[in-house]
Scaffold this motif. Sequence first.
Motif, PDB file in Angstrom:
ATOM      1  N   ILE A  93       7.758   6.909   7.781  1.00  0.00           N
ATOM      2  CA  ILE A  93       7.044   6.692   6.508  1.00  0.00           C
ATOM      3  C   ILE A  93       6.902   5.210   6.214  1.00  0.00           C
ATOM      4  N   GLN A  96       4.273   3.828   8.465  1.00  0.00           N
ATOM      5  CA  GLN A  96       2.941   4.206   7.982  1.00  0.00           C
ATOM      6  C   GLN A  96       2.542   3.388   6.764  1.00  0.00           C
ATOM      7  N   GLN A  97       3.497   3.187   5.869  1.00  0.00           N
ATOM      8  CA  GLN A  97       3.203   2.385   4.680  1.00  0.00           C
ATOM      9  C   GLN A  97       2.864   0.951   5.064  1.00  0.00           C
ATOM     10  N   LYS A  98       3.628   0.394   6.027  1.00  0.00           N
ATOM     11  CA  LYS A  98       3.333  -0.966   6.469  1.00  0.00           C
ATOM     12  C   LYS A  98       1.959  -1.040   7.103  1.00  0.00           C
ATOM     13  N   SER A 100      -0.566   1.019   6.583  1.00  0.00           N
ATOM     14  CA  SER A 100      -1.582   1.185   5.531  1.00  0.00           C
ATOM     15  C   SER A 100      -1.752  -0.093   4.736  1.00  0.00           C
ATOM     16  N   THR A 101      -0.624  -0.732   4.419  1.00  0.00           N
ATOM     17  CA  THR A 101      -0.700  -1.997   3.665  1.00  0.00           C
ATOM     18  C   THR A 101      -1.425  -3.064   4.463  1.00  0.00           C
TER      19      THR A 101
END
Length: 275
Positions: A93, A96-98, A100-101
Amino acid sequence: MSDEYVEQRSISGPLLGVVAAALLAALGGLLWCHLLQNKMDVAEQRIVAADQKNVDLTEKLEATNARLRATSETLGQTVGMTQKQIEIRTQSIIAQQKASTAKLEQEAAANSQKIGAVSTDVASVKTDVGGVKTDVATTKSDLEATKTQLNRVVGDAGVMSGLIATNHDELEILKHKGDRNYLEFTLQKGAKPTLLSTVKLQLKKADEKHSRYTLNVSSDDRTIEKKDKGLDEPVQFYNGKDPVLYELVVNVISKNTVSGYLSTPKSGGRAAAAQ
């Protein structure tokens, strides 16, 4: 005899009492020993039974401990696997967040660049529009200046000519005026006659050094030689059932080649040229 007998009886009585007491004491001891032995046997049985219970309890305790250890190991493995899965999922997660960012930051940067490029393009367009306006104004000024440079001269037929163009730009101005038809031509010495409108032109001679030329004009079933004409000189002739004035002007003279234009009235001839 009776005294001795009496004395013996007096001695044996206490003795018998002692013996009897001793016997009773012995019997009592035997009885007590027997009772004690029974109690010891019972106690020993109880001890044996207690020892067996202790053994059974120990075995049960060990079995319970074993089950508890197995359960604890299984639970530990399960909890460990669950924790590992949680850690992996958490890391996924976070990744994925990194990602997406980072993607959003890249898109924001790209959009910023596009906005900057659009702004630059808009500024360039504004500049271009301003430049075009300036160019249009300059062109208008140039056209006005060119118009003043156009002049009328008397042609070789002794008739005042129309406005004379000495180059392509001036000819374009005359075309836009729309007073006459203007057909451009290039003639080669020795080539077949070139058809322009209803006349044919054929170059006979080109003198580049002295800017002179000679050509034949075929019109109304007759051929006229225009001899030793000069650069930008209006060469005039009449053509048609109701004769109208045609003019030709040569603007360029080179070795064995001349270029210029033919001017015809709006009502006369075709507006296309053919070989």
